[in-house]
Design a protein around this motif. Sequence first.
Motif, short mmCIF file in Angstrom:
data_model
loop_
_atom_site.label_atom_id
_atom_site.label_comp_id
_atom_site.label_asym_id
_atom_site.label_seq_id
_atom_site.Cartn_x
_atom_site.Cartn_y
_atom_site.Cartn_z
N ASP A 1 -13.54 -1.22 3.23
CA ASP A 1 -14.28 -1.29 1.84
C ASP A 1 -13.03 -1.30 0.88
OD1 ASP A 1 -16.76 -1.55 2.64
OD2 ASP A 1 -17.32 0.52 2.57
N THR A 2 -11.78 -1.00 1.22
CA THR A 2 -10.42 -0.82 0.48
C THR A 2 -9.71 -1.60 1.16
OG1 THR A 2 -10.14 1.39 1.39
CG2 THR A 2 -11.29 1.67 -0.38
N PRO A 3 -8.48 -1.89 0.30
CA PRO A 3 -7.48 -2.68 0.73
C PRO A 3 -6.65 -2.13 1.89
CG PRO A 3 -7.35 -2.79 -1.79
CD PRO A 3 -8.57 -2.05 -1.15
N THR A 4 -6.19 -2.73 2.82
CA THR A 4 -5.76 -2.39 3.89
C THR A 4 -3.90 -2.33 3.98
OG1 THR A 4 -7.45 -3.46 5.45
CG2 THR A 4 -5.08 -2.90 6.35
N GLY B 1 0.72 -1.22 -0.07
CA GLY B 1 0.07 -0.08 0.16
C GLY B 1 0.98 1.36 0.07
N GLU B 2 0.31 2.44 -0.71
CA GLU B 2 0.98 3.72 -0.91
C GLU B 2 1.23 4.21 0.66
OE1 GLU B 2 0.45 6.25 -4.07
OE2 GLU B 2 -1.10 4.87 -4.73
N ALA B 3 0.05 4.11 1.58
CA ALA B 3 0.38 4.49 2.71
C ALA B 3 1.50 4.10 3.52
CB ALA B 3 -0.90 4.36 3.55
N ILE B 4 1.98 2.98 3.30
CA ILE B 4 3.19 2.28 3.88
C ILE B 4 4.61 2.66 3.10
CG2 ILE B 4 4.47 0.25 4.24
CD1 ILE B 4 2.11 0.74 6.12
N ALA C 1 -9.16 3.46 11.12
CA ALA C 1 -10.44 3.51 10.81
C ALA C 1 -10.20 3.45 9.36
CB ALA C 1 -10.99 4.76 11.42
N ALA C 2 -11.51 3.49 8.81
CA ALA C 2 -11.73 3.62 7.26
C ALA C 2 -11.01 4.70 6.67
CB ALA C 2 -13.20 3.65 6.80
N ASP C 3 -10.87 5.90 7.26
CA ASP C 3 -10.39 6.97 6.74
C ASP C 3 -9.40 7.79 7.69
OD1 ASP C 3 -11.99 7.92 8.51
OD2 ASP C 3 -12.95 9.53 7.51
#
Length: 377
Positions: A302-305, A191-194, A335-337
């Motif tokens: 609802d979206t990949p973690t 994931g891009e957040a990582i 949380a989701a967001d």
Amino acid sequence: MLRRATQLADGRDLIYYDDAGSALGADRAVDARTLDQRPGTATMRQDVLTGDWITVAANRQNRIMMPSADADPLAPQTPTNPSEVPSMYDVAVFENRSPAFGPALAEALGTAPVASDAPRGLDDLAALGLGRTRTSVGRCEVVCFSPEPSGSFGTQSVTRARTVIEAWADRTAALSLMPGIEQIFPFENRGEAIGVTLPHPHGQIYAYPYVTPRTTRLLESIDHTAPDLFQHILEFEQNSERVVFQGRHWTAFVPFAARWPLEVHLMPHRHVPDFAETNQDERDELAPLYLKLLRGVDALYDTPTPYIAAWHQAPVNVGRETVRLHLQLTSPRRAADKLKFLAGSESAMWAWAAEVTPEQGAARIREAIKRAEQASA
């Protein structure tokens, strides 16, 4: 599973691992690219305040970032995409072109301290002093889980997952024999957040020239408690409400003192120091269980973690009888967001505060696994 070893145009190792029953043939294309000379091995600098070694690898600054699908460097080569893998594959492992460690190994640098400045054993690395430097000998490898341009480990089949596990075991054994290597670390950033720079389903393997700081702290804890600390932890967690699931050979649980909003450990029931020491039954069960865990984690929202899947293994030369192979899966998603950012206390002082209780976290993951299994039924 079949293993086929070759080399890329600049001399880097490439190993193909074919699935059981693979339709791929034995012939593999030669890498005919004309490549620049490989970058020199980076340098490590010691932080005298902590004893940590920091690799300074300027060659990594310009590595590719989120390319389009037609420029995917991990896809099989085509006439328009001169990627890193010459042939179609099931699983492919190759040396990273922009490594944090290597390509030189301690043996290749020689033994003269002035000439090479390679690490000279664990005692040398443990010594403290201002301005200490060493060569970042070692190896960084890329593990391509699939030729498909997108996905993750969790999107693979059980057969493919089993092939990757075999590759991890094979590479752990091979890297452990290389001169100057002290610890082997297979992992997947998702994931891009990582901070992932390629959407292609892949992981990495780092072969360090030292025992990592986390493992050093772990060895100290074992020294202060009991040599069978991991067995005590396993039994403690198996008797708690934090168990996510339990198989014949593996148990997944949220640890008692989880730091992250989402954190799960997966541990074998018997002591094994690394993947190379697991037996066939353990590997066979791990493939579907690990997929079950990852798909449950993805079903939380609802979206990949986004996550980091870190496979901790015992060092090559110390702690083999006490440090047990285990997965530490963590995600900053609370949380989701919302994401958990490591701000002042965690980042500067290493003093953590958790927003989700481990018991709540375990219950949420168990429910998510049920939803994922119902959706695929």
